[in-house]
Write a protein that holds these residues in place. Sequence first.
Motif, PDB file in Angstrom:
ATOM      1  N   VAL A 138       0.746  -0.803  -0.243  1.00  0.00           N
ATOM      2  CA  VAL A 138       0.106   0.400   0.027  1.00  0.00           C
ATOM      3  C   VAL A 138       0.656   1.132   0.065  1.00  0.00           C
ATOM      4  N   LEU A 139       0.494   1.919  -1.029  1.00  0.00           N
ATOM      5  CA  LEU A 139       1.311   3.475  -1.221  1.00  0.00           C
ATOM      6  C   LEU A 139       0.131   4.471  -0.766  1.00  0.00           C
ATOM      7  N   ILE A 140       0.376   5.310   0.414  1.00  0.00           N
ATOM      8  CA  ILE A 140       0.325   6.867   0.707  1.00  0.00           C
ATOM      9  C   ILE A 140       0.954   7.566  -0.206  1.00  0.00           C
ATOM     10  N   VAL A 141      -0.304   8.210  -1.386  1.00  0.00           N
ATOM     11  CA  VAL A 141       0.595   9.053  -2.680  1.00  0.00           C
ATOM     12  C   VAL A 141      -0.026  10.273  -2.610  1.00  0.00           C
ATOM     13  N   ASN A 142       0.549  11.060  -3.734  1.00  0.00           N
ATOM     14  CA  ASN A 142      -0.416  12.533  -4.214  1.00  0.00           C
ATOM     15  C   ASN A 142      -0.680  11.672  -5.682  1.00  0.00           C
ATOM     16  N   PRO A 143      -1.629  12.614  -6.590  1.00  0.00           N
ATOM     17  CA  PRO A 143      -1.897  13.045  -7.529  1.00  0.00           C
ATOM     18  C   PRO A 143      -1.025  12.809  -9.090  1.00  0.00           C
ATOM     19  N   ALA A 144      -0.596  13.421  -8.184  1.00  0.00           N
ATOM     20  CA  ALA A 144       1.300  13.248  -9.393  1.00  0.00           C
ATOM     21  C   ALA A 144       2.195  11.867  -9.445  1.00  0.00           C
ATOM     22  N   ARG A 183      -6.388 -10.168  -7.693  1.00  0.00           N
ATOM     23  CA  ARG A 183      -4.527  -9.896  -7.997  1.00  0.00           C
ATOM     24  C   ARG A 183      -4.468  -8.740  -9.126  1.00  0.00           C
ATOM     25  N   GLN A 184      -4.986  -8.054  -8.640  1.00  0.00           N
ATOM     26  CA  GLN A 184      -5.042  -6.246  -9.516  1.00  0.00           C
ATOM     27  C   GLN A 184      -4.753  -5.351  -8.706  1.00  0.00           C
ATOM     28  N   PRO A 185      -3.680  -4.134  -9.124  1.00  0.00           N
ATOM     29  CA  PRO A 185      -3.550  -3.382  -8.452  1.00  0.00           C
ATOM     30  C   PRO A 185      -4.480  -2.064  -8.005  1.00  0.00           C
ATOM     31  N   ASN A 186      -5.158  -1.434  -7.759  1.00  0.00           N
ATOM     32  CA  ASN A 186      -6.079  -0.772  -7.220  1.00  0.00           C
ATOM     33  C   ASN A 186      -5.568   0.811  -6.911  1.00  0.00           C
ATOM     34  N   ILE A 187      -6.451   1.558  -7.499  1.00  0.00           N
ATOM     35  CA  ILE A 187      -6.339   3.356  -7.122  1.00  0.00           C
ATOM     36  C   ILE A 187      -8.414   3.743  -6.280  1.00  0.00           C
ATOM     37  N   THR A 188      -7.201   4.220  -5.479  1.00  0.00           N
ATOM     38  CA  THR A 188      -8.647   4.382  -4.002  1.00  0.00           C
ATOM     39  C   THR A 188      -8.786   5.469  -4.025  1.00  0.00           C
ATOM     40  N   LEU A 189     -10.288   6.540  -3.791  1.00  0.00           N
ATOM     41  CA  LEU A 189      -9.083   8.369  -3.132  1.00  0.00           C
ATOM     42  C   LEU A 189      -9.846   8.458  -1.776  1.00  0.00           C
ATOM     43  N   GLY A 190     -10.144   6.610  -0.956  1.00  0.00           N
ATOM     44  CA  GLY A 190      -9.827   7.682   0.349  1.00  0.00           C
ATOM     45  C   GLY A 190     -11.604   7.296   0.498  1.00  0.00           C
ATOM     46  N   CYS A 191     -11.900   7.579   2.099  1.00  0.00           N
ATOM     47  CA  CYS A 191     -13.194   7.396   2.519  1.00  0.00           C
ATOM     48  C   CYS A 191     -13.352   8.142   3.418  1.00  0.00           C
ATOM     49  N   SER A 192     -14.594   8.567   4.489  1.00  0.00           N
ATOM     50  CA  SER A 192     -14.504   9.869   5.164  1.00  0.00           C
ATOM     51  C   SER A 192     -13.716   8.817   6.680  1.00  0.00           C
ATOM     52  N   SER A 194     -10.901   7.216   6.515  1.00  0.00           N
ATOM     53  CA  SER A 194      -9.516   6.768   6.482  1.00  0.00           C
ATOM     54  C   SER A 194      -9.169   8.574   6.015  1.00  0.00           C
ATOM     55  N   ARG A 195      -9.988   9.198   6.179  1.00  0.00           N
ATOM     56  CA  ARG A 195     -10.347  10.708   5.959  1.00  0.00           C
ATOM     57  C   ARG A 195     -10.454  11.216   7.170  1.00  0.00           C
ATOM     58  N   GLY A 196     -10.995  10.568   8.301  1.00  0.00           N
ATOM     59  CA  GLY A 196     -11.545  11.270   9.228  1.00  0.00           C
ATOM     60  C   GLY A 196     -10.663  10.647  10.279  1.00  0.00           C
ATOM     61  N   TYR A 197      -9.676   9.193  10.691  1.00  0.00           N
ATOM     62  CA  TYR A 197      -9.218   8.814  11.939  1.00  0.00           C
ATOM     63  C   TYR A 197      -8.296   8.646  11.331  1.00  0.00           C
ATOM     64  N   ALA A 198      -7.630   8.112   9.882  1.00  0.00           N
ATOM     65  CA  ALA A 198      -6.214   8.163   9.635  1.00  0.00           C
ATOM     66  C   ALA A 198      -5.172   8.849   9.196  1.00  0.00           C
ATOM     67  N   ASP A 199      -6.375  10.146   8.527  1.00  0.00           N
ATOM     68  CA  ASP A 199      -5.589  11.317   8.813  1.00  0.00           C
ATOM     69  C   ASP A 199      -4.829  11.508   7.937  1.00  0.00           C
ATOM     70  N   ILE A 200      -5.922  10.431   6.391  1.00  0.00           N
ATOM     71  CA  ILE A 200      -5.660  10.822   5.246  1.00  0.00           C
ATOM     72  C   ILE A 200      -5.867  12.314   4.671  1.00  0.00           C
ATOM     73  N   LYS A 201      -4.280  12.627   4.006  1.00  0.00           N
ATOM     74  CA  LYS A 201      -4.752  14.327   3.715  1.00  0.00           C
ATOM     75  C   LYS A 201      -5.175  14.723   2.411  1.00  0.00           C
ATOM     76  N   GLU A 202      -6.210  15.560   2.195  1.00  0.00           N
ATOM     77  CA  GLU A 202      -7.138  15.669   0.977  1.00  0.00           C
ATOM     78  C   GLU A 202      -6.673  16.225  -0.126  1.00  0.00           C
ATOM     79  N   ASP A 203      -5.396  15.722  -0.380  1.00  0.00           N
ATOM     80  CA  ASP A 203      -4.535  15.263  -1.414  1.00  0.00           C
ATOM     81  C   ASP A 203      -3.807  14.529  -1.683  1.00  0.00           C
ATOM     82  N   GLU A 204      -4.397  13.411  -1.042  1.00  0.00           N
ATOM     83  CA  GLU A 204      -3.690  12.043  -0.919  1.00  0.00           C
ATOM     84  C   GLU A 204      -4.959  10.794  -0.943  1.00  0.00           C
ATOM     85  N   VAL A 205      -3.862  10.273  -2.358  1.00  0.00           N
ATOM     86  CA  VAL A 205      -4.389   9.296  -2.470  1.00  0.00           C
ATOM     87  C   VAL A 205      -4.355   8.127  -2.202  1.00  0.00           C
TER      88      VAL A 205
END
Length: 225
Positions: A138-144, A183-192, A194-205
Motif C-alpha cells: 500500500v502506498l499513500i501518495v499524491n495524484p502526481a 490479483r490486480q492493482p487498484n487506486i482509491t480516493l479514500g473514505c470518510s 480513513s480521512r477522519g481517523y487515519a489522517d489521510i490528507k485531502e491531496d492524498e490517494v
Amino acid sequence: MCESNGYDFIASKLKENLDLKKSPVAIKFVLREKDIPEGIPKVDEALRHCELVQKASKGDVFYATVEEQKCKGGAAALGLMDAPEKIKTGEFYYELGRFSGLGSAKKTMESIPKVDPIMYALLYAPLDKATFDPDVIVLIVNPAQAMKLSQALVYTMGGRVEVDFAGIQSICADAVAGPFTRRQPNITLGCSGSRGYADIKEDEVIVGLTGENIGCVVNALENMS
C-alpha cells in the motif's frame, strides 16, 4: 518474470523514483496463528486498519488479529470476521446518510471486495523492514505520484489501469482486499473513515499493488526515469 532484489532495495527505489514522503507498507494475510513469523509482535492497541497502515508507514512492524481491528467493517472486508449484519445489508451506511435508500446501499456493499476464507491476522511493516513476502503493498501518495505508478503499470504490457472504488471501505477493501482477491492493482480516493481517523490528507490517494509484480513496477519506474 520480474526478479525481486530485496524489499529494502525495492522500497528505496520506490521512494527515490516517486519522491515518497511515507514508506510503502507491506501487508500479508496469515491464515493460522502458527504462521506468524518469529519476532513480529502483536500491535499493542486496537486501531482501524487504515490507522494500522499509517502506523506501519511510520516504521512499525507488527501483526493484528480481529481483536486489534477497531473497525469491524474493515475487519470483515479483510477476511478476519463475518460482516456485522447492518454492514452486510448496507443499513449502517444508509443510516449515515451515504445512500438514498437501502437498495443502493445493499447493492454497493455486495460489490465491495472481500477476502474469504476467514484469516487469523494481517502482518504490517514498512516495505524496507519486511521480513515476509507481502501479498499487497500500500502506498499513500499524491495524484502526481499515482499518475507515475499508473504509467509504470502499463509500461511493459500496455493497456489501461482500471480502478474500482465507492468512497467506502477504501484502504481495507479497495486497497488491500481487492488487489489480494483479484490479483490486480487498484487506486482509491479514500473514505470518510480513513480521512477522519487515519489522517489521510485531502491531496492524498491510496494505491494497492500486488506483491508478486512489485519488481516489474520498480523496473518500469527506473526505465521511465
